[in-house]
Design an enzyme around this catalytic site. Structure first.
Site, PDB file in Angstrom:
ATOM      1  N   GLN A 491      72.530  51.314  75.204  1.00  0.00           N
ATOM      2  CA  GLN A 491      72.917  52.096  76.373  1.00  0.00           C
ATOM      3  C   GLN A 491      71.980  53.276  76.589  1.00  0.00           C
ATOM      4  OE1 GLN A 491      75.050  51.725  78.797  1.00  0.00           O
ATOM      5  NE2 GLN A 491      74.803  53.762  79.701  1.00  0.00           N
ATOM      6  N   GLU A 492      71.586  53.943  75.521  1.00  0.00           N
ATOM      7  CA  GLU A 492      70.793  55.170  75.629  1.00  0.00           C
ATOM      8  C   GLU A 492      69.384  54.914  76.154  1.00  0.00           C
ATOM      9  OE1 GLU A 492      71.182  58.319  75.320  1.00  0.00           O
ATOM     10  OE2 GLU A 492      73.010  58.686  74.186  1.00  0.00           O
ATOM     11  N   SER A 493      68.681  53.967  75.567  1.00  0.00           N
ATOM     12  CA  SER A 493      67.251  53.814  75.844  1.00  0.00           C
ATOM     13  C   SER A 493      66.852  52.415  76.249  1.00  0.00           C
ATOM     14  CB  SER A 493      66.460  54.182  74.585  1.00  0.00           C
ATOM     15  OG  SER A 493      66.720  53.234  73.547  1.00  0.00           O
ATOM     16  N   TYR A 599      79.167  55.488  80.272  1.00  0.00           N
ATOM     17  CA  TYR A 599      78.540  55.415  78.951  1.00  0.00           C
ATOM     18  C   TYR A 599      79.553  54.947  77.904  1.00  0.00           C
ATOM     19  CZ  TYR A 599      75.904  57.177  74.875  1.00  0.00           C
ATOM     20  OH  TYR A 599      75.235  57.303  73.686  1.00  0.00           O
TER      21      TYR A 599
END
Length: 642
Positions: A491-493, A599
Site C-alpha cells: 500500500q505504501e510504495s 489505507y
C-alpha cells in the site's frame, strides 16, 4: 529453468553492462579517445544511445544540428532524442546562438515554456520583433510566475506600453485564485485605472477582515474576480470557525444568487470540513447547503456522521439518497445491511443481510464474508501473460532498454522507456506487459501496469511477493503477523525500494528519516543515514519494528495500529479519544482522512489476498477485533472468523 541461449544472452549483457559503466566513467574522466572505442564496441548493446546522449550532454559544443538529426533518426521512438534536443537548445540559448536556436526549434519544437520563451527571444534577436510579441500576452496571462527565460520577451512587450490595466487586473485575479499573493502584489503596478484600483482595494479589505465579504458588492467584479474573491475569503474564514462560516456562506450565497462550478466548490469545501470534523451541527447546516443531495461525496460524509451517532434510520435514508451506482459500492451495501439489522424487529443472519457482497474481493466483501462465515473469494482471472507473449515483448527495443536500465538501477530512465513502448501496444499486450515486468522482479512497474490496464483480477502482477524472506524474518522478530508488513509496503510504495513521498518518507515501507533514526536506536538496527532507507533489508527491519511498536501501543488492534502507521499515533490517539467507544467497523469508516481510511481498509484486505494467494486460510480481523463489530455488539451470538 534458464535455457542455454538465454544464459548466453544474460552473460553477454552482464559483460556489456560492465563495459557501459566503464565507458561512462571514461567520459567523466575526459578520456575521450578511450570512450569512443568503448562506445564503438557497444553498438549492439541496447543502451548504446545513452552513451551518445551522455557525450552530447557533456560536450554540446561538439554537436551540430546534423548530428542531433542523426541522433533522432537512430533513436526514435525513445525518450532519448527529446532529452538530447533539450540539452542542445539549452546550449544554443546559453551561447546566444539565436539563429541556430530557431533552426533547431523549428526542426524539433519543445512545448515546455522555457523553450518557447527562448524561441521568442531568438525571434527578437534576429529582427522578428512583431512575430515574437504576438505570443507575449498569452504567455504572461497566467496565475503564476513564468521562468526567467521569458523575461526578455516580457521586457520587450512592456516597452510597447503593455500590459494594459485590464490585462494587469485579469492576471491579478488569476494570481489570487491560485493563492499567489506575492505575484498579485507585484502586479499592482500594472493596474492603473481607477475602477480597477478599487478592486485591488476591495481585496485588501477582505484580506484584512475576511468576514467583511458579506458587506462587499461583487457587482463591480467580473465572474472570475468574484469567484477568486469569495473563494479566498471563505477559505480563510473556515480556519477560524466552521459553523459560523457555513452560516455566513448561506447568507452570502442567497444574497448573490450564486450558481455554477465555483459555488459548488465552496459548498463542498465547507460541507466536507463540517462533516469530516463531526461538528454537532454538521447535518443541520449541510442539509441547508445541499438540500437536494447534489454532491454524492458530501452525502457519503453525512452517512458517516449518522454512523457516528449510530442513527440507523438516518444511515438507511441517506444511503437511499446516493446515486444508484454509488449505492452499489461495497461499503454502502455493507452499511445498508448493518442498518437493516439494527432496525429489524427480529435477528437476521449476516448471509441474508449481505447477499453477494460476501463474494467480493474487497475490505467490505471480506468483512461480510467473515461475518457470514463463508470463505473469502479472490475472483482471480486467467493471467494476462504467457511465456510466448512475454518472450515476444522482451525483444521490443524499448523494453530491452528498460530492462537494462532497471538492472543498472536507473529507474527513472527505465520508466520513461517503458511508458514510450507501452503507450503504443494493443490492449492484450499492455496487460501481458505486467507479467514481463514481474519476470524481471520489477514489482512496482508490474503493479502499476495493472492500475493502467484496470485488469484488477490479474492478481499475480498486482500482488507480487517481493522480499518475502525479509518480511517474514523481521515480522517474526517483532512478533507481528507475517503478511501484515508486506501488505503495508504494498500500500505504501507499491513495493518500490526507491519510492519517496512529497513529505520525505522513503523506501518500501515509507519511513520518515526521523522515525527511522529513532526506531533504529531503540531496536538496535544498524542505520547509517537516509540513503539506507532505499535498502530493503534496512527499510523492512525498521518498518516492521515500528509497526510492532504501534501494535503494542494500540492494544494489539491492527486497525488502530495500521491507521497510526499512516497518520501518526498522536492523531489516532485523538480519534480514539473522540470516537474510541464506537464499534470497530464504524470507527474505521469514520476516520476523518480519506487517505487513512482507504489505507486501513486496503492494508487489511491486502493481508487476506496475500494469505489466500499463498494457500492459507487467512482472516481479516482477529477474534477480539471481530467482537467489536456492530453486529456482534448488538446480537446475542458472536460471529467469529472461520
Amino acid at each position: 529453468m534458464t535455457s542455454p541461449a538465454s544464459a548466453l544472452t544474460e552473460a553477454t549483457y552482464k559483460d556489456q553492462r560492465k563495459q557501459f559503466q566503464q565507458a561512462l566513467k571514461l567520459l567523466q574522466q575526459k578520456k575521450l579517445t578511450r570512450f569512443e572505442k568503448k562506445q564503438a564496441a557497444l553498438k549492439s548493446y541496447p543502451l548504446h544511445g545513452y552513451l551518445e546522449m551522455a557525450f552530447l550532454s557533456k560536450y554540446p559544443e561538439k554537436a551540430s544540428q546534423a548530428r542531433i538529426n542523426r541522433f533522432y533518426k537512430a533513436n526514435s521512438p525513445s525518450p532519448l532524442p527529446a532529452r538530447v534536443n533539450r540539452r542542445w537548445l539549452d546550449y544554443l540559448a546559453r551561447k546566444n546562438h539565436w539563429r541556430s536556436y530557431l533552426t533547431a526549434y523549428r526542426q524539433h519544437p519543445d512545448r515546455a515554456v522555457v523553450y518557447q520563451c527562448h524561441q521568442k527571444t531568438a525571434l527578437l534577436k534576429t529582427g522578428r520583433r512583431a512575430e515574437a510579441l504576438k505570443s507575449a500576452p498569452s504567455l504572461w496571462m497566467v496565475g503564476h510566475s513564468q521562468p526567467d527565460a521569458c523575461d526578455p520577451l516580457f521586457k520587450a512587450w512592456m516597452a510597447e506600453k503593455k500590459p494594459r490595466s485590464e490585462q494587469g487586473l485579469k492576471r491579478y485575479w488569476l494570481a489570487i485564485g491560485q493563492n499567489n499573493l506575492g505575484l498579485a502584489k507585484y502586479l499592482e503596478r500594472y493596474i492603473t485605472k481607477a475602477p480597477h484600483k478599487k478592486q485591488v482595494t476591495l481585496f485588501k479589505k477582505i484580506q484584512k477582515a475576511p468576514n467583511k465579504i458579506l458587506s462587499s458588492d461583487p457587482k463591480q467584479l467580473s465572474p472570475q474576480a468574484h469567484s477568486a474573491l469569495y473563494s479566498y475569503a471563505f477559505k480563510r474564514l473556515l480556519r477560524k470557525n466552521r459553523q459560523k462560516t457555513a452560516e455566513t456562506w448561506l447568507q452570502y450565497r442567497a444574497r448573490h444568487s450564486l450558481q455554477g462550478k465555483q459555488r459548488s466548490v465552496i459548498d463542498q469545501l465547507i460541507s466536507r470540513r463540517l462533516a469530516a470534523n463531526y461538528d454537532p451541527k454538521a447535518e443541520a447546516l449541510i442539509s441547508k447547503i445541499d438540500h437536494d443531495y447534489s454532491y454524492p461525496d458530501i452525502t457519503e460524509w453525512r452517512i458517516r456522521n449518522a454512523l457516528k451517532e449510530q442513527d440507523w434510520k438516518g444511515v438507511a435514508r441517506l444511503i437511499g439518497k446516493l446515486p444508484e451506482e454509488s449505492q452499489k459500492k461495497d461499503q454502502w451495501v455493507y452499511w445498508k445491511g448493518v442498518a437493516y439489522s439494527q432496525t429489524a424487529k427480529s435477528g437476521i443472519k449476516p448471509a441474508t443481510l449481505f447477499g453477494d457482497l460476501t463474494k467480493e474481493r474487497s475490505f467490505y466483501g471480506f468483512l461480510a464474508a467473515e461475518l457470514s462465515e463463508t470463505p473469502f473469494q479472490l475472483n482471480q482471472a486467467k493471467a494476462a501473460g504467457n511465456t510466448t507473449s512475454i518472450k515476444r515483448l522482451s525483444k521490443i527495443a524499448g523494453f530491452a532498454r528498460a530492462h537494462e536500465l532497471y538492472r543498472l538501477n536507473r529507474k527513472i530512465e527505465a520508466n520513461r522507456e517503458w511508458r514510450t513502448v507501452w503507450n503504443k501496444l494493443n490492449e492484450d499486450d499492455k496487460k501481458a506487459a505486467g507479467h514481463l515486468a514481474l519476470s524481471w522482479g520489477w514489482h512496482h512497474r508490474a503493479i502499476f501496469n495493472v492500475v493502467r490496464t484496470r485488469h484488477w483480477d490479474d492478481l499475480a502482477p498486482r500482488f507480487p511477493r517481493a522480499h518475502e524472506k525479509l518480511f517474514r524474518k523481521h515480522a517474526i522478530k517483532n512478533r507481528i503477523d507475517r503478511t501484515w508488513p508486506l501488505a503495508v509496503a504494498r500500500q505504501e510504495s507499491a513495493l518500490s525500494p526507491t519510492a519517496r513521498s512529497h513529505a520525505g518518507a522513503r523506501g518500501l515501507m515509507q519511513l520518515m528519516p526521523k522515525t527511522a533514526k529513532r526506531t533504529a536506536r531503540k531496536h538496535k538496527v544498524r542505520y547509517r543515514g537516509v540513503a539506507d532507507l532505499s535498502r530493503p533489508e534496512v527499510n523492512i527491519a525498521l518498518g516492521t519494528a515500528y509497526l510492532g511498536e504501534m501494535l503494542n501501543k494500540f492494544g494489539q488492534n491492527r486497525a488502530y495500529a495500521t491507521a497510526a502507521y499512516n497518520a501518526g499515533p498522536a492523531r489516532v490517539s485523538r480519534w480514539l479519544k473522540d470516537r474510541g467507544d464506537l464499534p470497530l467497523d464504524i470507527w474505521i469508516e469514520t476516520i476523518p482522512f480519506n487517505e487513512t481510511r482507504r489505507y486501513v481498509q486496503n492494508v487489511l484486505a491486502f493481508r487476506v489476498i496475500y494469505d489466500r494467494m499463498a494457500g492459507k486460510k487467512g482472516n481479516l480481523l482477529t477474534n477480539e477485533e471481530v467482537d467489536s463489530l456492530v453486529i456482534n455488539q448488538t446480537q446475542g451470538t458472536t460471529l467469529r472468523p472461520l
